[in-house]
Every structure is written in C-alpha cells, then in structure tokens.
Design an enzyme around this catalytic site. Structure first.
Site, PDB file in Angstrom:
ATOM      1  N   PHE A 212     -11.196   5.765   2.927  1.00  0.00           N
ATOM      2  CA  PHE A 212     -11.544   4.472   2.338  1.00  0.00           C
ATOM      3  C   PHE A 212     -12.055   3.560   3.445  1.00  0.00           C
ATOM      4  O   PHE A 212     -12.138   3.962   4.604  1.00  0.00           O
ATOM      5  CB  PHE A 212     -10.313   3.855   1.647  1.00  0.00           C
ATOM      6  CG  PHE A 212      -9.135   3.647   2.574  1.00  0.00           C
ATOM      7  CD1 PHE A 212      -8.938   2.437   3.222  1.00  0.00           C
ATOM      8  CD2 PHE A 212      -8.224   4.676   2.804  1.00  0.00           C
ATOM      9  CE1 PHE A 212      -7.875   2.250   4.073  1.00  0.00           C
ATOM     10  CE2 PHE A 212      -7.144   4.495   3.658  1.00  0.00           C
ATOM     11  CZ  PHE A 212      -6.974   3.278   4.288  1.00  0.00           C
TER      12      PHE A 212
ATOM     13  N   ASN B 104       0.848  -1.190   0.000  1.00  0.00           N
ATOM     14  CA  ASN B 104       0.000   0.000   0.000  1.00  0.00           C
ATOM     15  C   ASN B 104       0.887   1.245   0.000  1.00  0.00           C
ATOM     16  O   ASN B 104       1.584   1.526   0.975  1.00  0.00           O
ATOM     17  CB  ASN B 104      -0.908  -0.023   1.241  1.00  0.00           C
ATOM     18  CG  ASN B 104      -1.869   1.145   1.296  1.00  0.00           C
ATOM     19  OD1 ASN B 104      -1.465   2.293   1.138  1.00  0.00           O
ATOM     20  ND2 ASN B 104      -3.136   0.854   1.535  1.00  0.00           N
TER      21      ASN B 104
ATOM     22  N   LYS C 162      -7.572  13.919   9.556  1.00  0.00           N
ATOM     23  CA  LYS C 162      -7.643  12.474   9.797  1.00  0.00           C
ATOM     24  C   LYS C 162      -6.324  11.938  10.346  1.00  0.00           C
ATOM     25  O   LYS C 162      -6.305  11.173  11.320  1.00  0.00           O
ATOM     26  CB  LYS C 162      -8.008  11.740   8.492  1.00  0.00           C
ATOM     27  CG  LYS C 162      -8.048  10.221   8.650  1.00  0.00           C
ATOM     28  CD  LYS C 162      -8.320   9.511   7.343  1.00  0.00           C
ATOM     29  CE  LYS C 162      -8.141   8.009   7.522  1.00  0.00           C
ATOM     30  NZ  LYS C 162      -8.348   7.250   6.284  1.00  0.00           N
TER      31      LYS C 162
ATOM     32  N   TYR D 225     -14.031   1.803   6.152  1.00  0.00           N
ATOM     33  CA  TYR D 225     -15.189   2.176   6.977  1.00  0.00           C
ATOM     34  C   TYR D 225     -15.218   3.662   7.317  1.00  0.00           C
ATOM     35  O   TYR D 225     -16.064   4.093   8.108  1.00  0.00           O
ATOM     36  CB  TYR D 225     -15.172   1.354   8.277  1.00  0.00           C
ATOM     37  CG  TYR D 225     -15.322  -0.131   8.057  1.00  0.00           C
ATOM     38  CD1 TYR D 225     -16.575  -0.717   7.879  1.00  0.00           C
ATOM     39  CD2 TYR D 225     -14.203  -0.961   8.016  1.00  0.00           C
ATOM     40  CE1 TYR D 225     -16.719  -2.085   7.672  1.00  0.00           C
ATOM     41  CE2 TYR D 225     -14.327  -2.326   7.804  1.00  0.00           C
ATOM     42  CZ  TYR D 225     -15.581  -2.883   7.632  1.00  0.00           C
ATOM     43  OH  TYR D 225     -15.711  -4.236   7.431  1.00  0.00           O
TER      44      TYR D 225
ATOM     45  N   ASP E 159      -1.510  -4.382  11.233  1.00  0.00           N
ATOM     46  CA  ASP E 159      -2.812  -4.989  10.996  1.00  0.00           C
ATOM     47  C   ASP E 159      -3.812  -4.098  11.715  1.00  0.00           C
ATOM     48  O   ASP E 159      -3.571  -3.658  12.843  1.00  0.00           O
ATOM     49  CB  ASP E 159      -2.890  -6.421  11.518  1.00  0.00           C
ATOM     50  CG  ASP E 159      -4.069  -7.167  10.892  1.00  0.00           C
ATOM     51  OD1 ASP E 159      -4.243  -7.076   9.657  1.00  0.00           O
ATOM     52  OD2 ASP E 159      -4.824  -7.842  11.622  1.00  0.00           O
TER      53      ASP E 159
END
Length: 202
Positions: A154, A10, A177, A156, A70
């Site tokens: 992206f 990512n 954010k 939730y 994670d």
C-alpha cells in the site's frame, strides 16, 4: 510490563507487534480496544516527534505503557519530502494514488542516480510514570521507480525499489517485504531492548 498499548487502529501493524511481544508474555492491546480515546493531532515536524506524541497520549490516558510509530517516504531530490506528510502529500484525504502521482510528477525526467529515497519508521515507547521514553528508528534504502508497478502492499510501495532489488515493494510478497522493511528494522531494534522494557535484566 505485562500489557502494552499499541497506539494504532491499523490491524496489520497491530499483528506485527503481537508477534513480537507475545513470546515475552506481554498482552498487546490497540486503540481499537479503546474507542473512547481521541485521535492525536500529529503536529510534530519529525517522525520521532509524532510517534512520541501518540505514544505519550495513549500512555497517559490508559495508564499503560504505549508504543506508537510514525513512518513515511523521504526522497533526496525533493529535499526530504514527502516525509512527515507522506500520508496526505497530495491533500488532506489519504489518497495513495494521488500521492504517488504527485511524487512522479515532481520527479519527471530525473535519472535513476537522482531518484534515491528511503522509507523511515520511528517507534516510540512511552510510560505512564516518569520513566524516560524509548525511541528507535529503522529505514529501508532504495530509489523511486519511473512508474507504479505491482499490486501488493500500500502507500508508496508501487514506486519504491529497495536496494538490491529490481522490482518495487509492491511486487514483493509479504515475507520478502517484511524481511527488509523499515518497520521490520525498527522492530528489530526494539526487540533488542525488550528485556529492559519488560523489567528483566539484559
């Protein structure tokens, strides 16, 4: 430690780690730089177990210290679900819309006071030698909205209203954010142990 592997493909996540490590003279590489490495099956039952699985695999296969994360959404009214299954909550394909729809369906009719939730992120650092791994956790508390709102972010984000806000994560700009996110909180804790990880005195 002058080079670290971030066990992700990512680009957004990788960028956050680069910004954290570069001032310490540490070069960041990701799994994009190692296309031959196999994907790690996330068989853990907790965020920490999955992060450690990915970090240890990358450290073992590259011979370099490796970091993996994670993360996911934990909803109290759903007994902690979707949890470690956040990315594939509605099925094997990673489908954000379907995942959000499933959460809303399962929470139909619940009032705000019963919609408490948190985003959780666990970061694991593993080493190619026998040094003990380092694990840190960050979270962002909030509640689940009654409908999707916002187009930023992206996952939730369109459902999650952070504590202290009346809008969802997907209605915040990137700076807002990143200041409150679960990953930012975990990175802050990791930053606190960076001197130790880099082999320097605290």
């Amino acid at each position: 430690m002058n080079e670290v592997i971030v066990a992700t493909k990512n680009a957004g996540k990788a960028k956050e780690f680069v910004q954290m490590f570069e001032p310490h003279g540490i070069v960041v590489k990701t799994l994009i730089d190692y296309p031959e490495l196999p994907d790690v099956e996330e068989t853990g039952e907790t965020f920490a177990e999955n992060a450690l699985l990915k970090a240890e695999s990358a450290a073992r296969l590259t011979g370099r210290p490796a970091i993996a994360d994670d993360s996911g959404l934990v909803i109290d009214a759903l007994g902690g679900r979707p949890g470690v299954y956040s990315a594939r909550y509605a099925g094997l394909d990673k489908d954000d819309k379907a995942n959000n729809r499933k959460v809303l369906d399962e929470m139909t009719g619940l009032p705000d006071e019963k919609r408490s939730a948190r985003f959780t992120c666990v970061l694991a650092v593993a080493f190619p030698d026998r040094q003990e791994p380092v694990i840190v956790e960050g979270s962002c508390e909030g509640r689940i909205a009654h409908e999707e709102q916002g187009t930023n972010g992206f996952g939730y984000d369109p459902l999650f209203i952070p504590d202290g806000f009346e809008v969802t994560m997907a209605q915040l700009n990137a700076g807002e954010k990143n200041a409150i996110s679960h990953r930012a909180a975990a990175l802050q804790k990791l930053r606190a142990v960076l001197p130790e990880l880099a082999g320097e005195p605290k």
